[in-house]
Design a protein around this motif. Structure first.
Motif, PDB file in Angstrom:
ATOM      1  N   UNK A 192      13.200   0.835  -1.628  1.00 30.43           N
ATOM      2  CA  UNK A 192      14.571   1.316  -1.754  1.00 30.43           C
ATOM      3  C   UNK A 192      15.408   0.446  -2.681  1.00 30.43           C
ATOM      4  N   UNK A 193      15.093  -0.852  -2.739  1.00 30.66           N
ATOM      5  CA  UNK A 193      15.866  -1.769  -3.565  1.00 30.66           C
ATOM      6  C   UNK A 193      15.166  -2.083  -4.875  1.00 30.66           C
ATOM      7  N   UNK A 194      15.408  -3.279  -5.382  1.00 33.43           N
ATOM      8  CA  UNK A 194      14.851  -3.708  -6.649  1.00 33.43           C
ATOM      9  C   UNK A 194      13.701  -4.687  -6.443  1.00 33.43           C
ATOM     10  N   UNK A 195      12.796  -4.681  -7.382  1.00 33.13           N
ATOM     11  CA  UNK A 195      11.726  -5.676  -7.408  1.00 33.13           C
ATOM     12  C   UNK A 195      12.169  -6.827  -8.303  1.00 33.13           C
ATOM     13  N   UNK A 196      12.248  -8.025  -7.743  1.00 36.25           N
ATOM     14  CA  UNK A 196      12.668  -9.211  -8.483  1.00 36.25           C
ATOM     15  C   UNK A 196      11.547 -10.245  -8.414  1.00 36.25           C
ATOM     16  N   UNK A 199       0.816  -1.204   0.000  1.00 37.09           N
ATOM     17  CA  UNK A 199       0.000   0.000   0.000  1.00 37.09           C
ATOM     18  C   UNK A 199       0.855   1.261   0.000  1.00 37.09           C
ATOM     19  N   UNK A 200       0.217   2.387  -0.236  1.00 37.07           N
ATOM     20  CA  UNK A 200       0.922   3.657  -0.466  1.00 37.07           C
ATOM     21  C   UNK A 200       1.764   4.100   0.721  1.00 37.07           C
ATOM     22  N   UNK A 201       1.383   3.730   1.927  1.00 33.33           N
ATOM     23  CA  UNK A 201       2.132   4.150   3.122  1.00 33.33           C
ATOM     24  C   UNK A 201       3.301   3.231   3.438  1.00 33.33           C
ATOM     25  N   UNK A 202       3.456   2.138   2.701  1.00 40.66           N
ATOM     26  CA  UNK A 202       4.486   1.144   2.995  1.00 40.66           C
ATOM     27  C   UNK A 202       5.879   1.654   2.653  1.00 40.66           C
ATOM     28  N   UNK A 203       6.856   1.198   3.450  1.00 43.45           N
ATOM     29  CA  UNK A 203       8.260   1.512   3.214  1.00 43.45           C
ATOM     30  C   UNK A 203       9.045   0.211   3.275  1.00 43.45           C
ATOM     31  N   UNK A 245      14.854  -2.093   1.124  1.00 47.19           N
ATOM     32  CA  UNK A 245      15.630  -3.196   0.595  1.00 47.19           C
ATOM     33  C   UNK A 245      14.966  -3.724  -0.657  1.00 47.19           C
ATOM     34  N   UNK A 246      15.368  -4.915  -1.076  1.00 47.34           N
ATOM     35  CA  UNK A 246      14.790  -5.518  -2.270  1.00 47.34           C
ATOM     36  C   UNK A 246      13.437  -6.156  -1.960  1.00 47.34           C
ATOM     37  N   UNK A 247      12.672  -6.345  -3.016  1.00 41.61           N
ATOM     38  CA  UNK A 247      11.420  -7.085  -2.949  1.00 41.61           C
ATOM     39  C   UNK A 247      11.572  -8.287  -3.880  1.00 41.61           C
ATOM     40  N   UNK A 248      11.930  -9.423  -3.306  1.00 44.03           N
ATOM     41  CA  UNK A 248      12.199 -10.641  -4.073  1.00 44.03           C
ATOM     42  C   UNK A 248      11.101 -11.647  -3.741  1.00 44.03           C
ATOM     43  N   UNK A 249      10.348 -12.049  -4.746  1.00 41.52           N
ATOM     44  CA  UNK A 249       9.204 -12.909  -4.468  1.00 41.52           C
ATOM     45  C   UNK A 249       8.860 -13.781  -5.669  1.00 41.52           C
TER      46      UNK A 249
END
Length: 373
Positions: A202-206, A176-180, A183-187
């Motif tokens: 802050x990181x990359x979406x993988x 959601x919009x308020x999320x921080x 780091x990466x989002x690896x899923x």
């Protein structure tokens, strides 16, 4: 259910092999309350319908109950097997829970490992370590200082994850919009995560895609594991109540000179199959070889029960756990069962268990023959 087995396996193993430098107290009653003004020194095990910790526990808390409420302070870990678990206070160590619902509204000093239907982390929650979740639904509104990982069905992130997500498998992910996410989002998921405008990554979406199978939800390896576990526990109860003397004698045998028993067990484990193969060469020896193979297979199958019972009782004596013998044996059996499920290493554990059991059985038979002379 399919997401719970790994969590319960991890929790039970950590429970079975945990160590303690404190005194250990066990309480069994419908409702247990540690009042706000009270301090319990040492580890505390609670069995009942409802457990409430309002005061301070200077050690670990083990709970088997319908409802668990941690409203005060636990200086060690919380290990909970419960219907509903609520943490509104402070847990300075880890939280390891197998529960229908886990709500963390307070502070956890280290990590959370949970198997549940629902995991709820409200706004004011602060998890100073990581979360490893094996759940159906996760609502994360609070702060996780390190990582969030696991196996979930639905994940909603509204709060802060300090070091990102590195190993997540989920069917639906909503950031959601308020999320921080610092780091990466690896899923891995059937579709990409829904990341609302304003959310900070802050990181990359993988993203790795997988196609969900259309077959029945019950056609899953977890069902086989669950059936295997239940059959093991049923067999334990049968042996426990029909052959208590044999169980006790073999446990006593394992307590004495286990090194030599490992050697004898190794010889039997190698020699019996070779002897059966030699017998198969001759027509007369075939029935004996078949009987020997079946007997050895049966002994190897029940070995985990005998060794598990011995291990549980040994741990209870070693760490002075005030447990009923059945509870100690159950812990040991579950611990052994978990070790056998470890990829690759499971076979190493199995061979060691077979050797210990066969060597102890040989020692018991030898002593019985000597006494009969």
């Amino acid at each position: 259910m399919k997401k719970f087995i790994w969590a319960i396996s991890l929790l039970l193993m950590l429970f079975a092999f945990s160590t303690s430098v404190f005194a250990f107290s066990a309480v069994t009653q419908d409702t247990y309350v540690l009042m706000r003004s009270e301090t319990h020194q040492g580890d505390l095990a609670i069995t009942g319908k409802r457990a409430v910790i309002e005061g301070t526990v200077e050690g670990d808390v083990y709970v088997f109950a319908d409802s668990v409420q941690i409203l005060g302070k636990v200086q060690g870990d919380v290990i909970a097997f419960a219907g509903d678990t609520l943490i509104n206070g402070t847990v300075e160590g880890n939280v390891r829970a197998f529960t229908q619902r886990l709500t963390v509204n307070g502070t956890v000093g280290r990590n959370i490992t949970v198997g549940s239907a629902n995991l709820f982390i409200p706004d004011q929650a602060n998890i100073k370590g990581s979360i490893y979740a094996f759940t159906d639904t996760v609502d994360l509104f609070g702060t996780v200082d390190k990582e969030f990982n696991g196996l979930v069905h639905n994940l909603r992130v509204t709060g802060t994850i300090g070091k990102g997500i590195s190993a997540l498998r989920a069917e639906n992910i909503k950031i959601e919009s308020s999320a921080v996410i610092n780091g990466d989002l690896v899923y891995t998921s059937p579709q990409k995560a829904l990341i609302e405008p304003g959310a900070k990554l802050a990181g990359q979406e993988k993203f790795t895609q997988y196609q969900p199978k259309e077959e029945s939800r019950f056609n899953f390896p977890i069902i086989s594991l669950l059936v295997s576990l239940l059959s093991t526990l049923l067999l334990w109860l049968i042996i426990r109540y029909l052959f208590p003397t044999a169980l006790l004698r073999i446990q006593q045998g394992m307590d004495t000179n286990i090194g030599s028993q490992l050697g004898v067990g190794a010889l039997l484990l190698i020699g019996a199959p070779l002897f059966a193969i030699v017998l198969m060469v001759t027509l007369v020896g075939i029935p004996v070889a078949i009987a020997l193979a079946l007997s050895l297979g049966l002994l190897l199958y029940v070995s985990k029960i005998f060794v598990g019972c011995w291990a549980g009782m040994r741990l209870a004596r070693q760490f002075r756990w005030r447990l009923h013998p059945l509870a100690a044996e159950l812990i040991g059996i579950l611990g052994v069962y978990i070790l056998l499920q470890v990829p690759f290493l499971g076979w190493v554990f199995a061979i060691a268990i077979w050797m210990i059991f066969l060597g102890s059985l040989a020692a018991v038979v030898r002593r019985a023959n000597e006494a009969a002379r």
